[in-house]
Design an enzyme around this catalytic site. Structure first.
Site, short mmCIF file in Angstrom:
data_model
loop_
_atom_site.label_atom_id
_atom_site.label_comp_id
_atom_site.label_asym_id
_atom_site.label_seq_id
_atom_site.Cartn_x
_atom_site.Cartn_y
_atom_site.Cartn_z
N ASP A 1 45.22 5.42 39.08
CA ASP A 1 45.64 5.86 37.75
C ASP A 1 46.85 5.04 37.29
O ASP A 1 47.33 5.19 36.16
CB ASP A 1 45.91 7.37 37.71
CG ASP A 1 47.05 7.78 38.62
OD1 ASP A 1 47.51 6.96 39.44
OD2 ASP A 1 47.49 8.95 38.51
N SER A 2 47.31 4.12 38.15
CA SER A 2 48.32 3.14 37.72
C SER A 2 47.77 2.28 36.59
O SER A 2 48.53 1.53 35.97
CB SER A 2 48.73 2.25 38.91
OG SER A 2 47.59 1.70 39.55
N ASP B 1 40.92 7.24 41.63
CA ASP B 1 41.89 8.33 41.43
C ASP B 1 41.35 9.37 40.45
O ASP B 1 40.62 9.02 39.51
CB ASP B 1 43.18 7.76 40.81
CG ASP B 1 44.23 7.41 41.83
OD1 ASP B 1 44.11 7.82 43.00
OD2 ASP B 1 45.19 6.72 41.45
N LYS C 1 40.54 10.03 45.20
CA LYS C 1 41.92 10.26 45.66
C LYS C 1 42.64 11.08 44.61
O LYS C 1 42.46 10.86 43.41
CB LYS C 1 42.64 8.92 45.87
CG LYS C 1 44.12 9.05 46.15
CD LYS C 1 44.74 7.74 46.62
CE LYS C 1 45.34 6.87 45.55
NZ LYS C 1 46.32 7.53 44.65
N GLU D 1 46.69 13.48 44.22
CA GLU D 1 48.03 13.57 44.81
C GLU D 1 48.39 14.98 45.26
O GLU D 1 48.03 15.96 44.59
CB GLU D 1 49.07 13.09 43.77
CG GLU D 1 48.87 11.65 43.35
CD GLU D 1 49.87 11.20 42.29
OE1 GLU D 1 50.75 12.00 41.89
OE2 GLU D 1 49.77 10.04 41.87
N GLU E 1 53.36 6.80 49.83
CA GLU E 1 54.06 5.94 48.85
C GLU E 1 55.56 6.18 48.90
O GLU E 1 56.03 7.32 48.80
CB GLU E 1 53.52 6.21 47.43
CG GLU E 1 54.21 5.35 46.38
CD GLU E 1 53.52 5.32 45.02
OE1 GLU E 1 52.43 5.92 44.88
OE2 GLU E 1 54.08 4.70 44.11
#
Ligand code: KIV
Length: 266
Positions: A45-46, A84, A114, A116, A183
């Site tokens: 999602d970056s 993500d 993925k 978070e 991270e």
């Protein structure tokens, strides 16, 4: 060329072979990284900030990500593709997480999901893996929670930071995760988590003690002007693009392109 599959990551951890992961957001980049032998491509999602010019990852929507994930999956012959889930598409309930994961998997062709968090989203992870969807965790600095974390802050500091990180990582493993991204975690904590887990850890700004490494490709290959301390610039792609585009502009303005060899005869 053997397709990378989910069981290969545990095998790589067992034999001490480092796992490589880079982000990718489109077909051409995915093909280039696949050909380079990158094991895992992350449709992160970056892309919110790096590709779509958003201020952070927070505004990104699931349906905005899906066409990019589909393009990456089309370009990956060998690499394992992880997509993500963006902020707001899994936190509410296990049902929401499963529905979002199924939508991403069906429409993109990615091989894993993925998202978070640790203990707070363990029920969602269990539901997703019970639905037959491979899941990769993400702990430490979690950009979607940037506002709650008070900015880009290194995680895992102090005894409490370490214990929290280990408890979160074990909860993800217990819920069926096949790997965990760490991270911006202090080196000692990343090593301790890596030792505590049977599944591999993949670090970004987490030192050299993890089972693998991931970088945002624009940072790694020198596109843009954001150079995080933990990244290394392995190429100067941004400068090469500017130089190439400037040569194109000069050639067209100077009327030396197109030349005879680029021209169709009547
Ligand atoms: O979205 C992303 O690029 C990520 C990496 C920073 C691991 O989650």
């Amino acid at each position: 060329m053997k397709k990378v599959r989910i069981h290969h990551f545990a095998e790589m951890k067992a034999r001490g072979e480092k796992i490589t992961m880079l982000t990718a957001y489109d077909y051409a980049t995915a093909k280039a990284f696949d050909a380079a032998g990158v094991d895992m491509l992350l449709v992160g999602d970056s892309m919110g900030d790096n590709v779509l010019g958003m201020d952070s990852t927070v505004p990104l929507e699931l349906d905005e990500m899906i066409p990019f994930a589909r393009a990456v999956a089309r370009g990956a012959d060998r690499a394992f593709v992880v997509a993500d889930l963006p902020f707001g598409t899994y936190e509410v309930s296990a049902e929401q997480a499963v529905a979002s994961s199924i939508r991403m998997m069906k429409l993109s062709g990615a091989q894993a999901i993925k998202f978070e968090g640790g203990r707070r989203i363990a029920a969602q992870v269990k539901a997703v893996t019970d639905a037959g969807i491979p899941f990769c965790g993400h702990l430490g600095f979690t950009p979607q929670s940037e506002n709650a974390l008070g900015g880009h802050r290194v995680q895992g500091r102090g005894e409490q930071g370490l214990q929290d990180l280990i408890a979160d990582a074990l909860a993800l493993q217990e819920a069926g995760a096949f790997a965990v991204v760490l991270e911006m975690v202090v080196d000692g904590a990343a090593r301790a988590v890596t030792e505590a887990l049977d599944i591999p850890t993949i670090g970004i700004g987490a030192g050299s003690g993890t089972d693998g490494q991931v970088l945002v490709w624009l940072d790694a290959l020198g596109v843009g002007d954001w150079h995080p301390k933990f990244s290394r610039q392995f190429a100067a792609v941004g400068q090469a693009m500017t130089d190439g585009a400037a040569r194109y502009v000069a050639a067209v303005k100077g009327e030396e392109f197109p030349a005879a060899e680029h021209t169709f005869d009547s």
